[in-house]
Design an enzyme around this catalytic site. Structure first.
Site, mmCIF file in Angstrom:
data_model
loop_
_atom_site.group_PDB
_atom_site.id
_atom_site.type_symbol
_atom_site.label_atom_id
_atom_site.label_comp_id
_atom_site.label_asym_id
_atom_site.label_seq_id
_atom_site.Cartn_x
_atom_site.Cartn_y
_atom_site.Cartn_z
ATOM 1 C CE1 TYR A 2 -4.032 -1.928 0.002
ATOM 2 C CE2 TYR A 2 -2.828 -3.328 1.534
ATOM 3 C CZ TYR A 2 -3.901 -3.127 0.683
ATOM 4 O OH TYR A 2 -4.824 -4.122 0.508
ATOM 5 C CG PHE A 8 -10.556 -1.084 10.116
ATOM 6 C CD1 PHE A 8 -10.320 -0.607 8.824
ATOM 7 C CD2 PHE A 8 -9.852 -0.491 11.162
ATOM 8 C CE1 PHE A 8 -9.437 0.414 8.587
ATOM 9 C CE2 PHE A 8 -8.967 0.547 10.937
ATOM 10 C CZ PHE A 8 -8.740 0.994 9.652
#
Length: 420
Positions: free
Chosen positions: A130, A420
């Site tokens: 990322y 999450f």
């Protein structure tokens, strides 16, 4: 350049009719058995927002999944900023290295910027992926293993000495009292993220996905002398014997949230005083957590995990820098490089304990950083001087890195207890 194999792949928001195929691709990407039940589809339709759920489709087959949801992230000083939380990201093994993820991510970040999100967040399963999209590690978590037998704690402890009490409760009581405690914590601790009602239900075993494993934990609530809930913990216990008759057990903490120092001390003391428990596994804590120093012998707490958990991608430099507090007064001319162009520019920050103002400038920059490093600096979790030595920041004016560190530092480490 898009490869020929990827040219036929369409990236778009899903419809409700797409959920079975989307969920199958999601399972394939996370190496779960590729079987989708009607119950699973019904649950996904209930909890997913099609407008924030993307799929990559090669003909009729879904080969990539991506979703986001609205979140608030606490900045240094306690202000909650709007964030777009990214999760559920997969690309099927048949379509790797073809730009599928880039197309989904670039579309999401553009929409997040348009929505007015200050940052985008995620919890990556792999480190190298990322950074190329402007994300960088901004909050770390540490897990300790406490050997209770050598911690030096008083074995006669029977409850808090401050007039408070610790009570065993059930999941329904946690759903009633814990959200307010969590809100108190995230109002003062940077890095903590908001939780929806759905999260509280899932984390207490309500409305789980079909087949999702669940072990009911023990729940405790700390109440202060006035009876107000100020902390809670959830834990499970693995029981065994030491080869003889002596029972030994490990209490695994799923969550410990404390809005006051008294609550934090009482909950850890409770966990370390449970009969037949000789070891406590702390769960995800901040790297500067109080736990080891709460023990008479801090060496009884051994670090078993220390990982980057929360990654942040700044989308709005001005709002991000103005949202946080500063312990000292100072100014900084910062150039942010962002190959996606979403946060690129030169900015002048004027800050003091009374507030901050930030805006675009044409002045010569004193520091140059990539947007992937900015999230950690914003959360007070990184050192500019260290980034300069690593070659990840450029100091164009002598002394600027040291001044920036004084300006951007925070009294505590960032902490995100949620995955999450």
């Amino acid at each position: 350049m898009t490869s020929p194999a990827a040219s036929g792949v369409v990236v778009r928001h899903v419809t409700e009719d797409d959920f079975p195929d989307w969920l199958l691709a999601h399972k394939v990407g996370f190496l779960r058995p590729p079987v989708v039940t009607d119950e699973e589809v019904a649950l996904r339709r209930k909890v997913l927002d099609p407008e924030r759920t993307r799929g990559a489709f090669d003909g009729a087959r879904c080969v990539g999944t991506f979703l986001s949801f609205a979140q608030e992230l606490t900045a240094v000083g306690g202000t909650a900023v709007p964030a777009g939380a990214v999760t559920g990201v997969t690309v099927s093994p048949t379509h790797r290295r073809r730009g599928v993820l880039s197309r989904m991510m670039n579309a999401e970040l553009a929409e997040a910027k348009e929505r007015g999100d200050v940052v985008s967040t995620l919890c990556p399963t792999e480190y190298p992926i990322y950074g190329r999209y402007g994300f960088g590690p901004a909050a770390w978590t540490t897990v300790w293993d406490v050997d209770v037998t050598r911690a030096g704690l008083d074995p006669r402890w029977s409850g808090p000495e401050d007039g408070g009490r610790v009570d065993l409760v059930d999941g329904a009581a946690i759903r009633e009292t814990a959200p307010a405690v969590h809100d108190r914590v995230r109002a003062v601790r940077h890095g903590v993220v908001s939780r929806s009602e759905r999260v509280w239900q899932r984390d207490t075993g309500v409305d789980l996905a079909p087949g999702e494993p669940w072990t009911e934990p023990f729940y405790v609530v700390y109440r202060d002398a006035s009876g107000e809930p100020a902390g809670h913990a959830a834990y499970t216990v693995e029981r065994e014997r030491d080869g003889g008759a002596q029972p030994i057990g490990t209490a695994g903490v799923r969550e410990l949230m404390a809005a006051t120092p008294a609550a934090e001390r009482a909950l850890w003391r409770y966990l370390c005083a449970i009969d037949r428990v000789t070891r406590v596994r702390s769960g995800r804590r901040a790297p500067d957590d109080l736990l080891p120093e709460l023990l008479p012998d801090p060496r009884a707490a051994r670090v078993v995990s220390h990982v980057d958990l929360l990654w942040v991608r700044v989308l709005d430099v001005v709002r991000a820098l103005e949202s946080r507090t500063y312990e000292t007064a100072g100014s900084l001319v910062l150039e942010v490089r962002d190959r996606a162009g979403l946060a690129e520019g030169r900015f002048r920050l004027e800050a003091s304990p009374e507030g901050a103002a930030c805006g675009p400038t044409t002045e010569t920059p004193e520091l140059i950083v990539d947007v992937a490093e900015l999230g950690a600096l914003w959360l007070g979790e990184s050192s500019v001087a260290r980034l300069v030595v690593l070659g990840r920041a450029e100091e164009t004016r002598a002394g600027a890195a040291a001044r920036a560190d004084l300006l951007l530092r925070a009294a505590r480490r960032a902490w995100c207890p949620d995955v999450f």
